[in-house]
Design a protein around this motif. Structure first.
Motif, PDB file in Angstrom:
ATOM      1  N   ALA A 159      44.931  46.754  31.662  1.00 17.11           N
ATOM      2  CA  ALA A 159      45.553  46.076  32.795  1.00 17.11           C
ATOM      3  C   ALA A 159      46.625  45.083  32.362  1.00 17.11           C
ATOM      4  O   ALA A 159      47.529  44.770  33.142  1.00 17.11           O
ATOM      5  CB  ALA A 159      44.482  45.366  33.624  1.00 17.11           C
ATOM      6  N   GLU A 160      46.518  44.564  31.149  1.00 17.67           N
ATOM      7  CA  GLU A 160      47.513  43.605  30.683  1.00 17.67           C
ATOM      8  C   GLU A 160      48.705  44.315  30.058  1.00 17.67           C
ATOM      9  O   GLU A 160      48.601  45.452  29.598  1.00 17.67           O
ATOM     10  CB  GLU A 160      46.887  42.657  29.657  1.00 17.67           C
ATOM     11  CG  GLU A 160      45.837  41.729  30.245  1.00 17.67           C
ATOM     12  CD  GLU A 160      45.370  40.695  29.246  1.00 17.67           C
ATOM     13  OE1 GLU A 160      45.487  40.953  28.026  1.00 17.67           O
ATOM     14  OE2 GLU A 160      44.886  39.634  29.671  1.00 17.67           O
ATOM     15  N   LEU A 203      43.682  37.340  33.236  1.00 20.04           N
ATOM     16  CA  LEU A 203      44.000  38.163  34.394  1.00 20.04           C
ATOM     17  C   LEU A 203      42.826  38.262  35.356  1.00 20.04           C
ATOM     18  O   LEU A 203      43.008  38.279  36.583  1.00 20.04           O
ATOM     19  CB  LEU A 203      44.424  39.566  33.939  1.00 20.04           C
ATOM     20  CG  LEU A 203      44.811  40.554  35.041  1.00 20.04           C
ATOM     21  CD1 LEU A 203      46.067  40.085  35.777  1.00 20.04           C
ATOM     22  CD2 LEU A 203      45.028  41.946  34.458  1.00 20.04           C
ATOM     23  N   THR A 204      41.622  38.314  34.817  1.00 18.54           N
ATOM     24  CA  THR A 204      40.433  38.482  35.651  1.00 18.54           C
ATOM     25  C   THR A 204      39.525  37.252  35.641  1.00 18.54           C
ATOM     26  O   THR A 204      38.487  37.261  36.306  1.00 18.54           O
ATOM     27  CB  THR A 204      39.617  39.689  35.158  1.00 18.54           C
ATOM     28  OG1 THR A 204      39.259  39.477  33.781  1.00 18.54           O
ATOM     29  CG2 THR A 204      40.428  40.972  35.264  1.00 18.54           C
ATOM     30  N   GLY A 220      51.715  43.661  39.959  1.00 21.42           N
ATOM     31  CA  GLY A 220      50.740  42.579  39.860  1.00 21.42           C
ATOM     32  C   GLY A 220      49.421  42.884  40.549  1.00 21.42           C
ATOM     33  O   GLY A 220      48.347  42.784  39.915  1.00 21.42           O
ATOM     34  N   PRO A 221      49.413  43.242  41.832  1.00 22.77           N
ATOM     35  CA  PRO A 221      48.144  43.562  42.500  1.00 22.77           C
ATOM     36  C   PRO A 221      47.411  44.734  41.843  1.00 22.77           C
ATOM     37  O   PRO A 221      46.181  44.711  41.729  1.00 22.77           O
ATOM     38  CB  PRO A 221      48.578  43.895  43.927  1.00 22.77           C
ATOM     39  CG  PRO A 221      49.867  43.162  44.114  1.00 22.77           C
ATOM     40  CD  PRO A 221      50.544  43.216  42.778  1.00 22.77           C
ATOM     41  N   ARG A 258      47.564  45.579  38.717  1.00 22.71           N
ATOM     42  CA  ARG A 258      46.990  45.088  37.462  1.00 22.71           C
ATOM     43  C   ARG A 258      45.693  44.330  37.722  1.00 22.71           C
ATOM     44  O   ARG A 258      44.721  44.457  36.966  1.00 22.71           O
ATOM     45  CB  ARG A 258      47.994  44.203  36.729  1.00 22.71           C
ATOM     46  CG  ARG A 258      49.150  44.962  36.103  1.00 22.71           C
ATOM     47  CD  ARG A 258      50.058  44.044  35.286  1.00 22.71           C
ATOM     48  NE  ARG A 258      51.206  44.782  34.760  1.00 22.71           N
ATOM     49  CZ  ARG A 258      51.184  45.520  33.657  1.00 22.71           C
ATOM     50  NH1 ARG A 258      50.061  45.597  32.954  1.00 22.71           N
ATOM     51  NH2 ARG A 258      52.260  46.171  33.250  1.00 22.71           N
ATOM     52  N   GLU A 259      45.660  43.534  38.743  1.00 24.52           N
ATOM     53  CA  GLU A 259      44.445  42.770  39.043  1.00 24.52           C
ATOM     54  C   GLU A 259      43.290  43.699  39.398  1.00 24.52           C
ATOM     55  O   GLU A 259      42.164  43.525  38.913  1.00 24.52           O
ATOM     56  CB  GLU A 259      44.722  41.794  40.178  1.00 24.52           C
ATOM     57  CG  GLU A 259      45.650  40.643  39.791  1.00 24.52           C
ATOM     58  CD  GLU A 259      45.909  39.696  40.945  1.00 24.52           C
ATOM     59  OE1 GLU A 259      45.231  39.842  41.991  1.00 24.52           O
ATOM     60  OE2 GLU A 259      46.784  38.830  40.812  1.00 24.52           O
ATOM     61  N   ARG A 260      43.572  44.689  40.252  1.00 32.72           N
ATOM     62  CA  ARG A 260      42.503  45.619  40.636  1.00 32.72           C
ATOM     63  C   ARG A 260      42.014  46.416  39.430  1.00 32.72           C
ATOM     64  O   ARG A 260      40.800  46.573  39.221  1.00 32.72           O
ATOM     65  CB  ARG A 260      43.003  46.560  41.738  1.00 32.72           C
ATOM     66  CG  ARG A 260      43.237  45.885  43.080  1.00 32.72           C
ATOM     67  CD  ARG A 260      43.519  46.901  44.167  1.00 32.72           C
ATOM     68  NE  ARG A 260      44.791  47.609  43.977  1.00 32.72           N
ATOM     69  CZ  ARG A 260      45.955  47.210  44.484  1.00 32.72           C
ATOM     70  NH1 ARG A 260      46.015  46.101  45.210  1.00 32.72           N
ATOM     71  NH2 ARG A 260      47.053  47.914  44.293  1.00 32.72           N
ATOM     72  N   GLY A 306      42.317  45.555  36.274  1.00 34.90           N
ATOM     73  CA  GLY A 306      41.689  44.638  35.333  1.00 34.90           C
ATOM     74  C   GLY A 306      40.245  44.341  35.683  1.00 34.90           C
ATOM     75  O   GLY A 306      39.362  44.312  34.808  1.00 34.90           O
ATOM     76  N   LEU A 307      39.983  44.108  36.964  1.00 36.46           N
ATOM     77  CA  LEU A 307      38.612  43.832  37.392  1.00 36.46           C
ATOM     78  C   LEU A 307      37.708  45.038  37.161  1.00 36.46           C
ATOM     79  O   LEU A 307      36.554  44.898  36.717  1.00 36.46           O
ATOM     80  CB  LEU A 307      38.603  43.428  38.868  1.00 36.46           C
ATOM     81  CG  LEU A 307      39.181  42.039  39.182  1.00 36.46           C
ATOM     82  CD1 LEU A 307      39.371  41.864  40.679  1.00 36.46           C
ATOM     83  CD2 LEU A 307      38.276  40.939  38.628  1.00 36.46           C
TER      84      LEU A 307
END
Length: 471
Positions: free
Chosen positions: A65-66, A101-102, A334-335, A337-339, A341-342
């Motif tokens: 994700a990063e 990120l998470t 960005g969104p 990556r967050e999803r 990453g989690l």
């Protein structure tokens, strides 16, 4: 794309044998295992003979994700320049998760893990690939990986995922036919369908490797002979396109050189059989025939063109090094990556830290993956700290697996070795006093800011100081 021919993975354990093998056009080296300023003499000799050397990275985590770490990209670029490589390769995988990120602890997998074939993961991967392309001095190719489990809710097949990745970024593909076989056994995916969906014109080269099956699960070990089904997939691929290069991978449990040469002969025979199929002929040969032929004898042709068929529309040429693709991304990752990453952090935590498995995964397969990661971790620590298996003898593996259970790796393998030794010493282990003294000595020599002096006077002074401080 440069024609590479037939090659083998260069490893220190077989370096001398590789130099003597006939018909080796190129070699591949694990990028993280060589230092640009101190290249192994064997690689230098191969380069002087005109043998191409390709660095193969394992730690970028382009599917994570990063964004790719700039220092890792710089290191990979330095190795490409030092080896005068025509390209560099990496994997479509994530190898770490968590962090800022998470807002969760950063975790290292210690191995390649599959990315979900979703739009979010594809958007992130495309941007990460572009970042890597801009940072590298030579073209980049990325490899499909083997998987022990599937992600729930996937939106594309492997072929569709790779086709869109190549189409959007111009990246070349390193197709591992052994991994296609692995995913056939473990995920029920049809290798022929995957090949039919791939952008074959984007192939940079092909990997071939062996593995083994246990309890219905195929393990891509790189430590066993190449099985017939993998050679069959290679033949199918060669019937569709003439790959620029094919390489045999072997990472451990190395056989005699003659056995490796026999596997290379089998690879050449599989390629020959594929070309004959493309021409409408029956292969009619056995493994080991046509040993003098190499991959990529028909530059620029696809199997369809040779057989009088209509060739598939190409995805376009790979981009020159140092240039990104035209922007075709959905605005902002960005969104996504967050999803992503989690999801990756939750999965990796379940695999290495013992937290509950995320919803939708096959828990049995995750347990297999957990054991495989721990075994891989034990094996790599044994290589970076070879004194530990000597000191602990037959007890090394069991002791390390006990230590690793629910205890994630966070600082790399060398730090993991130090933490393992410290943990054992803290528990009064090993029981044997001589082994415990040897382990303590090993740990003391490596855990400080500088190596311990071997001068007797210095060591006596330090020992006296420790005694006085305890009073």
């Amino acid at each position: 794309m440069e024609r590479l021919g037939t090659g083998i993975g260069w490893r220190p354990e077989i370096a001398d044998a590789v130099e003597r093998m006939p018909g080796i056009d190129w070699v591949e080296v694990v990028a993280e295992n060589v230092c640009p300023g101190h290249l192994p003499a064997s690689l230098l000799r191969l380069r002087e003979r005109g043998v191409t050397v390709v660095p193969h990275g394992v730690s970028l985590g382009l599917g994570g994700a990063e964004r790719p770490d700039p220092d890792r990209l710089t290191a990979l670029a330095e190795r490409a320049l030092a080896l005068d490589a025509p390209l560099v390769t990496e994997h479509i995988a994530f190898v770490r998760a968590g962090g800022p990120l998470t807002a969760t602890p950063r975790l290292e997998a210690g191995h390649l893990l599959p990315v979900p074939r979703t739009r979010d993961a594809l958007d992130v991967l495309c941007e990460n690939v572009r970042i890597a392309q801009d940072a590298l001095p030579v073209p980049l190719a990325v490899e499909n990986i083997a998987a022990l489990f599937s992600w729930p809710g996937e939106e594309m097949t492997e072929g569709q995922f790779l086709y869109e990745l190549a189409d959007r970024t111009g990246v070349r593909l390193l197709i591992d036919v052994a991994n296609l076989h692995t995913n056939h056994v473990n995920r029920g995916e049809d290798p022929a369908k995957a090949l039919a969906e791939l952008p074959l014109e984007a192939i940079a080269y092909v990997h071939v490797a062996g593995g083994f099956e246990r309890d219905g699960v195929w393990h891509d070990s790189h430590a066993h002979p190449v099985p017939p089904p993998v050679l069959g997939i290679l033949t199918d691929l060669a019937a569709r396109v003439s790959p620029p290069g094919v390489l045999l991978e072997r990472d451990e449990n190395f056989p005699e050189p003659a056995e490796l040469e026999g596997e290379l002969d089998a690879i050449r025979a599989a390629l020959r059989a594929g070309r004959r199929l493309a021409a409408g002929e029956h292969p009619g040969e056995t493994v080991g025939e046509h040993a003098g032929e190499t991959a990529g004898e028909h530059p620029g042709e696809t199997a369809g063109a040779r057989a009088g068929e209509t060739a598939r529309v190409p995805v376009g040429p790979a981009l020159p090094a140092g240039t990104g693709a035209d922007p075709v991304e959905a605005p902002g990752t960005g969104p996504a990556r967050e999803r992503l990453g989690l999801a990756q952090a939750a999965l990796l935590s379940a695999l290495v830290a013992g937290t509950p498995a995320p919803e939708g995964f096959d828990r049995g397969r995750l347990r297999v993956q957990t054991r495989a990661l721990a075994a891989k971790r034990a094996g790599v620590v044994a290589k970076v700290a070879p004194e530990l298996p000597v000191i602990l003898a037959d007890g090394y593996r069991a002791a390390f697996l006990s230590y690793a259970h629910g205890r994630p790796m966070t600082g790399g393998y060398r730090q993991d070795a130090l933490d393992f030794a410290e943990r054992l010493l803290g528990e009064g282990l090993p029981v044997d006093a001589r082994a415990r003294r040897a382990l303590r000595q090993w740990w003391l020599e490596r855990s400080g800011p500088v190596p311990r002096s071997r001068r007797p006077a210095v060591r006596l002074a330090r020992a006296t100081r420790r005694v006085l401080l305890r009073r």
